[in-house]
Scaffold this active site. Structure first.
Site, PDB file in Angstrom:
ATOM      1  N   GLU A  80      45.044  46.738  41.175  1.00 29.81           N
ATOM      2  CA  GLU A  80      44.502  46.426  41.877  1.00 29.81           C
ATOM      3  C   GLU A  80      44.102  47.585  42.632  1.00 29.81           C
ATOM      4  O   GLU A  80      44.591  47.207  43.875  1.00 29.81           O
ATOM      5  CB  GLU A  80      44.181  44.565  42.234  1.00 29.81           C
ATOM      6  CG  GLU A  80      44.906  44.042  41.067  1.00 29.81           C
ATOM      7  CD  GLU A  80      44.525  42.344  41.657  1.00 29.81           C
ATOM      8  OE1 GLU A  80      43.543  41.748  41.218  1.00 29.81           O
ATOM      9  OE2 GLU A  80      45.247  42.291  42.636  1.00 29.81           O
ATOM     10  N   HIS A 111      50.695  40.855  45.400  1.00 31.04           N
ATOM     11  CA  HIS A 111      49.257  41.095  45.386  1.00 31.04           C
ATOM     12  C   HIS A 111      49.415  41.643  47.019  1.00 31.04           C
ATOM     13  O   HIS A 111      49.828  41.482  47.884  1.00 31.04           O
ATOM     14  CB  HIS A 111      48.514  39.700  46.055  1.00 31.04           C
ATOM     15  CG  HIS A 111      47.534  39.554  45.513  1.00 31.04           C
ATOM     16  ND1 HIS A 111      46.350  40.015  46.721  1.00 31.04           N
ATOM     17  CD2 HIS A 111      46.430  39.740  44.453  1.00 31.04           C
ATOM     18  CE1 HIS A 111      45.087  39.718  45.993  1.00 31.04           C
ATOM     19  NE2 HIS A 111      45.086  39.508  45.478  1.00 31.04           N
TER      20      HIS A 111
HETATM   21  P1  PGA Z   1      39.008  39.477  42.596  1.00 31.72           P
HETATM   22  O1  PGA Z   1      40.071  39.235  43.322  1.00 31.72           O
HETATM   23  O2  PGA Z   1      38.543  38.727  41.703  1.00 31.72           O
HETATM   24  O3  PGA Z   1      38.064  38.713  43.945  1.00 31.72           O
HETATM   25  O4  PGA Z   1      38.034  40.606  43.638  1.00 31.72           O
HETATM   26  C1  PGA Z   1      41.137  39.805  42.498  1.00 31.72           C
HETATM   27  C2  PGA Z   1      43.014  39.464  42.685  1.00 31.72           C
HETATM   28  O5  PGA Z   1      42.654  38.635  44.228  1.00 31.72           O
HETATM   29  O6  PGA Z   1      43.520  38.922  42.154  1.00 31.72           O
END
Ligand code: PGA
Length: 233
Positions: free
Chosen positions: A155, A86
């Protein structure tokens, strides 16, 4: 579709119980999992009707690694998935692509791994090179059978927790790119999730993206009603 919640460093055991008191009543055919902090895994597994995953795993399976959680322990606690790489692990805990690789190597033979990749704002111009390096380094030396256990979460770092998101066309193109390079290198069809500021209002647009397999949701997964609304939207 896949809807995975990433609770990050949030909730007490009481709040976990309250969440599932409500969310367990939700009937859905969608694939759901909650990634919770190690301290909450046991409570969450006992209370939840849905699968629970670990947010992070040590790159070693046992030994002198004070403060870490091992894949052996996570599986022992009945975790069904692990989140690896992550962006908060990478930026705040200095995890490199090489460390991420060690974790995937250790976990993928045993359980589902959600491998997170994404570019920072500064890397936007070289997004595809950045993603390719993150993916190919993370998946180095993993057998085809174990690769089937890996799900990619795209992401963009600049979209996480900011309320900003890429345009749907950009998400579609990026997912196309990820699926294509992985298919040509490994001959495996990977599932790809999008994560970064997904909420019950914008998710309907994203669900229309034809190559998307689901979502990794942070903030909007913390409240049972808002996560249910997002899944149903
Ligand atoms: P968020 O986080 O939906 O609050 O933007 C996503 C993540 O960090 O996986």
């Amino acid at each position: 579709m896949i809807f995975y919640g990433n609770w990050k460093l949030n909730k007490t055991t009481k709040e976990v119980m309250e969440f599932f008191d409500s969310f367990n009543n939700f009937v859905t055919a969608e694939k759901i999992c909650f990634f919770v902090s190690p301290a909450l895994i046991q409570t969450a597994v006992e209370k939840s009707k849905f699968p629970i995953g670990a947010q992070n795993i040590c790159y070693a399976d046992f030994g002198a690694y004070t403060g870490e959680t091992s894949i052996v322990q996570a599986l022992d606690l009945k975790c069904q998935s692990v989140l690896i790489g992550h962006s908060e692990r990478r930026s705040k805990f200095f995890e490199t692509d090489e460390v991420v690789n060690k974790k995937v190597v250790l976990c993928a033979p045993h359980t589902e791994c959600v491998l997170c990749v994404g570019e920072t704002k500064e890397q936007l111009n070289e997004k595809y090179q950045v993603l390719e390096k993150q993916l190919f380094t993370a998946l180095l030396g993993i057998e085809k059978q174990s690769l089937q256990n890996v799900i990619i979460a795209y992401e963009p770092v600049w979209a996480i927790g900011t309320g900003l998101t890429p345009h749907v066309d950009e998400i579609r193109d990026t997912i196309d790119f990820i699926k294509a390079i992985l298919k040509s290198k490994y001959d495996v069809k990977f599932k790809v999730l999008y994560g970064g500021s997904v909420n019950s209002k914008n998710v309907a647009e994203f669900k229309k993206i034809d190559n998307i397999d689901g979502f990794l949701v942070g903030g909007a997964s913390l409240d049972a009603q808002s996560f249910e609304d997002l899944i149903k939207a």
